[in-house]
Design a protein around this motif. Structure first.
Motif, PDB file in Angstrom:
ATOM      1  N   PRO A  24      54.718  27.004  30.562  1.00 22.64           N
ATOM      2  CA  PRO A  24      53.285  26.677  30.446  1.00 22.64           C
ATOM      3  C   PRO A  24      52.599  26.520  31.799  1.00 22.64           C
ATOM      4  O   PRO A  24      51.461  26.953  31.986  1.00 22.64           O
ATOM      5  CB  PRO A  24      53.280  25.355  29.672  1.00 22.64           C
ATOM      6  N   LEU A  25      53.288  25.927  32.758  1.00 22.63           N
ATOM      7  CA  LEU A  25      52.720  25.776  34.098  1.00 22.63           C
ATOM      8  C   LEU A  25      52.517  27.128  34.764  1.00 22.63           C
ATOM      9  O   LEU A  25      51.494  27.377  35.408  1.00 22.63           O
ATOM     10  CB  LEU A  25      53.628  24.892  34.956  1.00 22.63           C
ATOM     11  N   GLY A  26      53.466  28.041  34.581  1.00 17.63           N
ATOM     12  CA  GLY A  26      53.335  29.376  35.156  1.00 17.63           C
ATOM     13  C   GLY A  26      52.187  30.156  34.538  1.00 17.63           C
ATOM     14  O   GLY A  26      51.452  30.855  35.243  1.00 17.63           O
ATOM     15  N   VAL A  32      44.602  30.905  36.309  1.00 17.94           N
ATOM     16  CA  VAL A  32      43.722  30.447  37.384  1.00 17.94           C
ATOM     17  C   VAL A  32      43.652  31.494  38.488  1.00 17.94           C
ATOM     18  O   VAL A  32      42.567  31.793  39.022  1.00 17.94           O
ATOM     19  CB  VAL A  32      44.200  29.075  37.924  1.00 17.94           C
ATOM     20  N   LEU A  33      44.780  32.083  38.838  1.00 17.23           N
ATOM     21  CA  LEU A  33      44.806  33.116  39.877  1.00 17.23           C
ATOM     22  C   LEU A  33      44.023  34.354  39.457  1.00 17.23           C
ATOM     23  O   LEU A  33      43.283  34.939  40.267  1.00 17.23           O
ATOM     24  CB  LEU A  33      46.262  33.483  40.196  1.00 17.23           C
ATOM     25  N   GLU A  34      44.142  34.757  38.197  1.00 15.77           N
ATOM     26  CA  GLU A  34      43.383  35.918  37.690  1.00 15.77           C
ATOM     27  C   GLU A  34      41.877  35.655  37.776  1.00 15.77           C
ATOM     28  O   GLU A  34      41.109  36.518  38.226  1.00 15.77           O
ATOM     29  CB  GLU A  34      43.770  36.221  36.242  1.00 15.77           C
ATOM     30  N   ILE A  35      41.445  34.467  37.335  1.00 13.46           N
ATOM     31  CA  ILE A  35      40.019  34.144  37.375  1.00 13.46           C
ATOM     32  C   ILE A  35      39.513  34.082  38.810  1.00 13.46           C
ATOM     33  O   ILE A  35      38.441  34.607  39.132  1.00 13.46           O
ATOM     34  CB  ILE A  35      39.761  32.816  36.620  1.00 13.46           C
ATOM     35  N   THR A  39      36.631  36.507  40.556  1.00 11.76           N
ATOM     36  CA  THR A  39      35.432  36.006  41.240  1.00 11.76           C
ATOM     37  C   THR A  39      35.341  36.502  42.667  1.00 11.76           C
ATOM     38  O   THR A  39      34.246  36.771  43.167  1.00 11.76           O
ATOM     39  CB  THR A  39      35.387  34.469  41.216  1.00 11.76           C
ATOM     40  N   VAL A  40      36.474  36.654  43.332  1.00  9.05           N
ATOM     41  CA  VAL A  40      36.474  37.192  44.701  1.00  9.05           C
ATOM     42  C   VAL A  40      35.988  38.638  44.693  1.00  9.05           C
ATOM     43  O   VAL A  40      35.157  39.037  45.523  1.00  9.05           O
ATOM     44  CB  VAL A  40      37.879  37.073  45.337  1.00  9.05           C
ATOM     45  N   VAL A  41      36.494  39.444  43.763  1.00 13.49           N
ATOM     46  CA  VAL A  41      36.072  40.850  43.676  1.00 13.49           C
ATOM     47  C   VAL A  41      34.598  40.931  43.282  1.00 13.49           C
ATOM     48  O   VAL A  41      33.846  41.763  43.801  1.00 13.49           O
ATOM     49  CB  VAL A  41      36.974  41.628  42.686  1.00 13.49           C
ATOM     50  N   ALA A  42      34.161  40.061  42.373  1.00 14.02           N
ATOM     51  CA  ALA A  42      32.747  40.059  41.969  1.00 14.02           C
ATOM     52  C   ALA A  42      31.854  39.670  43.138  1.00 14.02           C
ATOM     53  O   ALA A  42      30.745  40.204  43.289  1.00 14.02           O
ATOM     54  CB  ALA A  42      32.532  39.106  40.807  1.00 14.02           C
ATOM     55  N   GLY A  43      32.313  38.756  43.993  1.00 16.51           N
ATOM     56  CA  GLY A  43      31.532  38.370  45.168  1.00 16.51           C
ATOM     57  C   GLY A  43      31.489  39.474  46.206  1.00 16.51           C
ATOM     58  O   GLY A  43      30.478  39.660  46.893  1.00 16.51           O
ATOM     59  N   ALA A  44      32.596  40.230  46.351  1.00 11.39           N
ATOM     60  CA  ALA A  44      32.644  41.295  47.351  1.00 11.39           C
ATOM     61  C   ALA A  44      31.888  42.534  46.877  1.00 11.39           C
ATOM     62  O   ALA A  44      31.203  43.185  47.672  1.00 11.39           O
ATOM     63  CB  ALA A  44      34.089  41.660  47.661  1.00 11.39           C
ATOM     64  N   LEU A 111      44.983  43.492  28.994  1.00 10.93           N
ATOM     65  CA  LEU A 111      44.620  42.102  29.268  1.00 10.93           C
ATOM     66  C   LEU A 111      43.606  42.047  30.403  1.00 10.93           C
ATOM     67  O   LEU A 111      43.738  42.772  31.388  1.00 10.93           O
ATOM     68  CB  LEU A 111      45.859  41.294  29.656  1.00 10.93           C
ATOM     69  N   PRO A 112      42.599  41.197  30.296  1.00  8.15           N
ATOM     70  CA  PRO A 112      41.623  41.111  31.379  1.00  8.15           C
ATOM     71  C   PRO A 112      42.233  40.435  32.600  1.00  8.15           C
ATOM     72  O   PRO A 112      42.809  39.362  32.499  1.00  8.15           O
ATOM     73  CB  PRO A 112      40.487  40.268  30.790  1.00  8.15           C
ATOM     74  N   GLY A 113      42.147  41.094  33.727  1.00  3.47           N
ATOM     75  CA  GLY A 113      42.664  40.547  34.977  1.00  3.47           C
ATOM     76  C   GLY A 113      43.209  41.651  35.857  1.00  3.47           C
ATOM     77  O   GLY A 113      43.684  42.682  35.369  1.00  3.47           O
ATOM     78  N   LEU A 114      43.129  41.431  37.154  1.00  6.72           N
ATOM     79  CA  LEU A 114      43.567  42.461  38.092  1.00  6.72           C
ATOM     80  C   LEU A 114      45.061  42.418  38.353  1.00  6.72           C
ATOM     81  O   LEU A 114      45.689  43.458  38.564  1.00  6.72           O
ATOM     82  CB  LEU A 114      42.779  42.314  39.398  1.00  6.72           C
ATOM     83  N   ILE A 115      45.660  41.234  38.321  1.00  3.44           N
ATOM     84  CA  ILE A 115      47.113  41.140  38.536  1.00  3.44           C
ATOM     85  C   ILE A 115      47.850  41.760  37.358  1.00  3.44           C
ATOM     86  O   ILE A 115      48.822  42.507  37.549  1.00  3.44           O
ATOM     87  CB  ILE A 115      47.529  39.674  38.743  1.00  3.44           C
ATOM     88  N   SER A 116      47.401  41.485  36.151  1.00  5.82           N
ATOM     89  CA  SER A 116      48.046  42.087  34.984  1.00  5.82           C
ATOM     90  C   SER A 116      47.855  43.606  34.991  1.00  5.82           C
ATOM     91  O   SER A 116      48.753  44.345  34.586  1.00  5.82           O
ATOM     92  CB  SER A 116      47.498  41.492  33.692  1.00  5.82           C
TER      93      SER A 116
END
Length: 195
Positions: A24-26, A32-35, A39-44, A111-116
């Motif tokens: 669950p912690l992972g 959190v890392l995906e979000i 946001t970093v990509v959306a800001g850039a 799945l939504p997210g760049l790492i996935s």
């Protein structure tokens, strides 16, 4: 005043594995890392670029899953046709190899997210699929050999013990070669198998 009745004792609860304890912690850290990365990509770039990336990942993932599913269905139908025609199935042919990893890659792309998305794209590389498949087979075989009584692996081992006609035969092994009184065989009646 004591009644003489003792309180029932319950067996100790088995300890959770390390993986189940930290899973669950992972998952929370991954979310959190995906979000944060989105946001970093959306800001850039812009929010619209992030939206296009997510939609493209979803479409690509659905195409990959559909292709892997069709390939698995084709291999299954060919195998069934060969069995019905009385043909011998070739042992070396592994047409369905990598379908599971391809479907997992498609799911990660959806799945939504760049790492996935990055992990999903990595799972679509054939040499990596073969390496992961071999690693998974070796790990599964090792875990089956190390299976202890009462575990899931032990259940799989027990399911593999069957007669030539395919029927599972539950029972216990009685060794005839051990003389009575040597410590291994007490000579007392054995408890019933189903408890």
């Amino acid at each position: 005043m004591t009644t003489g009745a003792s309180t029932p004792t319950y067996p100790a609860r088995p300890r959770r594995s390390r993986l189940l304890r930290f899973l669950p912690l992972g998952i929370a850290a991954w979310l959190v890392l995906e979000i944060w990365l989105l946001t970093v990509v959306a800001g850039a770039a812009s929010g619209f670029t992030v939206f296009l990336l997510l939609v493209a990942g979803f479409v690509l993932g659905s195409v990959v899953i559909k292709r892997a599913g069709r390939r698995a269905f084709r291999v299954l139908s060919e195998t069934l046709q060969q069995q019905q025609s009385g043909g011998v199935l070739p042992q070396g042919e592994r047409g369905a190899e990598g379908n599971g990893l391809m479907m997992l890659g498609g799911l990660l792309l959806m799945l939504p997210g760049l790492i996935s998305d990055a992990l999903g794209l990595l799972l679509l590389i054939p040499p990596l699929q073969k390496a992961l498949s071999r690693y998974g087979e070796r790990t599964f075989e090792r875990k089956m050999r190390e299976a202890t009584p009462g575990t899931l692996g032990d259940a799989f081992q027990q399911a593999r013990i069957h007669r030539p006609d395919g029927k599972v035969v539950p029972g216990e092994v009685i060794r005839e070669d051990v003389p009575r009184g040597t410590g291994e065989d007490t000579g007392s009646p054995r408890p019933p198998l189903n408890s």
